[in-house]
Design an enzyme around this catalytic site. Structure first.
Site, PDB file in Angstrom:
ATOM      1  N   ASP A 175      45.643  49.564  26.558  1.00 49.32           N
ATOM      2  CA  ASP A 175      45.215  49.752  27.949  1.00 49.32           C
ATOM      3  C   ASP A 175      45.117  51.224  28.331  1.00 49.32           C
ATOM      4  O   ASP A 175      44.461  51.581  29.303  1.00 49.32           O
ATOM      5  CB  ASP A 175      46.273  49.113  28.860  1.00 49.32           C
ATOM      6  CG  ASP A 175      45.699  47.959  29.628  1.00 49.32           C
ATOM      7  OD1 ASP A 175      44.722  47.373  29.140  1.00 49.32           O
ATOM      8  OD2 ASP A 175      46.230  47.656  30.710  1.00 49.32           O
ATOM      9  N   GLY A 183      47.200  44.045  39.932  1.00 51.43           N
ATOM     10  CA  GLY A 183      47.391  45.479  39.649  1.00 51.43           C
ATOM     11  C   GLY A 183      46.060  46.139  39.973  1.00 51.43           C
ATOM     12  O   GLY A 183      45.017  45.512  39.809  1.00 51.43           O
ATOM     13  N   GLU A 239      37.668  41.728  29.865  1.00 49.28           N
ATOM     14  CA  GLU A 239      38.542  42.432  28.925  1.00 49.28           C
ATOM     15  C   GLU A 239      38.595  41.715  27.587  1.00 49.28           C
ATOM     16  O   GLU A 239      38.699  42.346  26.544  1.00 49.28           O
ATOM     17  CB  GLU A 239      39.945  42.553  29.521  1.00 49.28           C
ATOM     18  CG  GLU A 239      39.991  43.531  30.679  1.00 49.28           C
ATOM     19  CD  GLU A 239      41.341  43.569  31.371  1.00 49.28           C
ATOM     20  OE1 GLU A 239      41.610  42.660  32.169  1.00 49.28           O
ATOM     21  OE2 GLU A 239      42.113  44.489  31.103  1.00 49.28           O
TER      22      GLU A 239
HETATM   23  P1  AMP Z   1      43.539  39.832  38.797  1.00 54.06           P
HETATM   24  O1  AMP Z   1      44.839  40.562  38.704  1.00 54.06           O
HETATM   25  O2  AMP Z   1      42.350  40.690  38.476  1.00 54.06           O
HETATM   26  O3  AMP Z   1      43.521  38.508  38.062  1.00 54.06           O
HETATM   27  O4  AMP Z   1      43.357  39.471  40.368  1.00 54.06           O
HETATM   28  C1  AMP Z   1      44.163  38.508  40.986  1.00 54.06           C
HETATM   29  C2  AMP Z   1      44.040  38.654  42.480  1.00 54.06           C
HETATM   30  O5  AMP Z   1      42.683  38.546  42.899  1.00 54.06           O
HETATM   31  C3  AMP Z   1      44.757  37.568  43.267  1.00 54.06           C
HETATM   32  O6  AMP Z   1      46.112  37.847  43.444  1.00 54.06           O
HETATM   33  C4  AMP Z   1      44.024  37.622  44.591  1.00 54.06           C
HETATM   34  O7  AMP Z   1      44.623  38.582  45.437  1.00 54.06           O
HETATM   35  C5  AMP Z   1      42.629  38.097  44.243  1.00 54.06           C
HETATM   36  N1  AMP Z   1      41.630  37.030  44.351  1.00 54.06           N
HETATM   37  C6  AMP Z   1      41.335  36.075  43.467  1.00 54.06           C
HETATM   38  N2  AMP Z   1      40.360  35.267  43.928  1.00 54.06           N
HETATM   39  C7  AMP Z   1      40.017  35.725  45.160  1.00 54.06           C
HETATM   40  C8  AMP Z   1      39.081  35.331  46.167  1.00 54.06           C
HETATM   41  N3  AMP Z   1      38.278  34.291  45.991  1.00 54.06           N
HETATM   42  N4  AMP Z   1      39.018  36.063  47.309  1.00 54.06           N
HETATM   43  C9  AMP Z   1      39.826  37.136  47.488  1.00 54.06           C
HETATM   44  N5  AMP Z   1      40.746  37.555  46.570  1.00 54.06           N
HETATM   45  C10 AMP Z   1      40.841  36.866  45.425  1.00 54.06           C
END
Ligand code: AMP
Length: 385
Positions: free
Chosen positions: A136, A200, A373
């Site tokens: 990373d 994150g 990723e």
């Molecule tokens: P990641 O760490 O990239 O998997 O992102 C996860 C975060 O994305 C979750 O904790 C949410 O805060 C946000 N998220 C996922 N889906 C949505 C959505 N449809 N609208 C807004 N935020 C989202």
């Protein structure tokens, strides 16, 4: 633990899934073969070796599996969080590499030991299959000294390698390259800012295809306000809080890592932007505060990195929040009038595709590029084996 099996020739994902709650009650595996039904199985997973065994079992299962035997799996690419200064590139894993990853444990105590457990579990079950580590931190190793040094006594850099490393490198690399490709331009002559906004979150400045600065630091705690991590704060707050709350350093670090960010800012409403958006729409002041502060911080980093590169051609949003939360993109872009940014709200409302969300007359291009990723890790793995 997330996984995907990717056909390197077509770059298609044959199956994907994840194992959750490993080592605690209610562990479950989610498995989705391409074009098939997603299945969820609650099953005991006392450790990562068992989790990986279940993944391999699912992939080779006679009913829903996508390969006949493990022999069809040519290599395994592992996402490893911290490669220190030792790894500026992905590597084939051997004993010496394992040792070097272990030596970086101090720098990422929450992540690297878990990564090693995953690699060891795969090695135990697939002893003859080549394994590759994709770091990373690697993409950010091109940062110049002035971007990665902290204003601390230099001896700490010499003794302990304390410096900015940056994370989410695989995503920043994938997204910046994909943006150039989608626009039909050469990344070699572009200034791109990637906003990886997930649980994150980090921003990076990519000039001529190379990372020149990024917001995370020695650890993933620095930079943007995140789901539960505080991001940039005055370091003196740590001592202040320790005295006021009568807490030890470990307890304070738990507060900064797990109880801060938009979760803390929203007075514990949620770390999930879906809840914050919903709260914002009903006028909940905790949700408003968290969203506004988060977006303001992203906009400040975009300003800083525009300065670092003496301009910016393209701003990309990616990861869970960046890809899905149109409201976050709108709020961030409201600060970018000085860059001539104009957002096409219809395009901004779309989801799940590589898309330009700025208008044709916007001076700076703004895009949403869903990160991938796994594909980036697969490509690196194929390159090396
Ligand atoms: P990641 O760490 O990239 O998997 O992102 C996860 C975060 O994305 C979750 O904790 C949410 O805060 C946000 N998220 C996922 N889906 C949505 C959505 N449809 N609208 C807004 N935020 C989202």
């Amino acid at each position: 633990m997330k996984f995907q099996l990717i056909d390197s020739a077509s770059e298609c994902c044959l199956a994907k899934g994840l194992c959750e709650r490993i080592g605690i009650d209610g562990s479950m595996i989610t498995y989705a073969p391409e074009g098939g039904e997603k299945e969820k199985n609650v099953t005991p997973m006392p450790d990562h070796t068992e989790a990986i065994r279940l993944v391999l079992e699912a992939l080779t299962n006679s009913k829903t599996g996508v390969v006949k035997s493990l022999d069809e799996i040519g290599a395994v690419g592992h996402r490893v969080v911290h490669g220190g200064e030792r790894f500026a590139q992905s590597v084939v894993i051997d004993d010496e590499v394992m040792q070097a990853i272990e030596e970086c444990n101090d720098l990422a105590p929450l992540h690297n030991p878990a990564n090693l457990i995953g690699i060891n579990a795969c090695k135990a079950l697939m002893p003859d299959t080549p394994m590759v580590a994709v770091f990373d931190t690697a993409f950010h190793q091109t940062m110049p000294e002035e971007a990665y040094m902290y204003g601390l006594p230099y001896e700490y850099y010499k003794k302990y390698k304390i410096r900015r490393y940056g994370f989410h490198g695989t995503s920043h690399s994938y997204v910046s390259n994909r943006a150039a490709q989608v626009l039909g331009r050469s990344i070699e002559t572009m200034k791109i800012i990637v906003c990886h906004l997930g649980n994150g979150a980090s921003v990076s400045a990519v000039k001529d295809g190379k990372c020149v600065d990024t917001s995370m630091g020695l650890t993933p705690l620095q930079g943007l306000i995140m789901g539960t991590r505080c991001g940039d704060i005055d370091p003196a707050i740590i001592e202040f809080l320790a005295h006021k709350e009568n807490k030890g350093i470990d307890e304070i670090m738990t507060v900064l890592n797990k109880q801060s960010g938009v979760l803390g800012l929203s007075d514990h409403l949620s770390s999930d932007f879906r809840d914050l958006e919903e709260g914002y729409n009903r006028g909940d002041e905790n949700a408003v505060r968290a969203l506004k502060t988060f977006c303001y911080n992203v906009a400040k980093y975009i300003g800083a990195y525009t300065a670092a590169m003496n301009g910016v051609d393209v701003i990309c949003f990616t990861a869970g929040v960046g890809e899905n939360a149109a409201i976050v993109r709108t709020f961030v872009c409201e600060y970018l009038g000085y860059l001539g940014v104009k957002i096409d709200q219809e395009a901004n409302g779309r989801r799940g595709e590589d898309i330009v969300i700025s208008t044709a007359d916007s001076r700076t291009v703004v895009m949403v590029i869903p990160t991938n990723e796994e594909l980036a890790i697969a490509r690196e793995t194929v390159k090396l084996v």
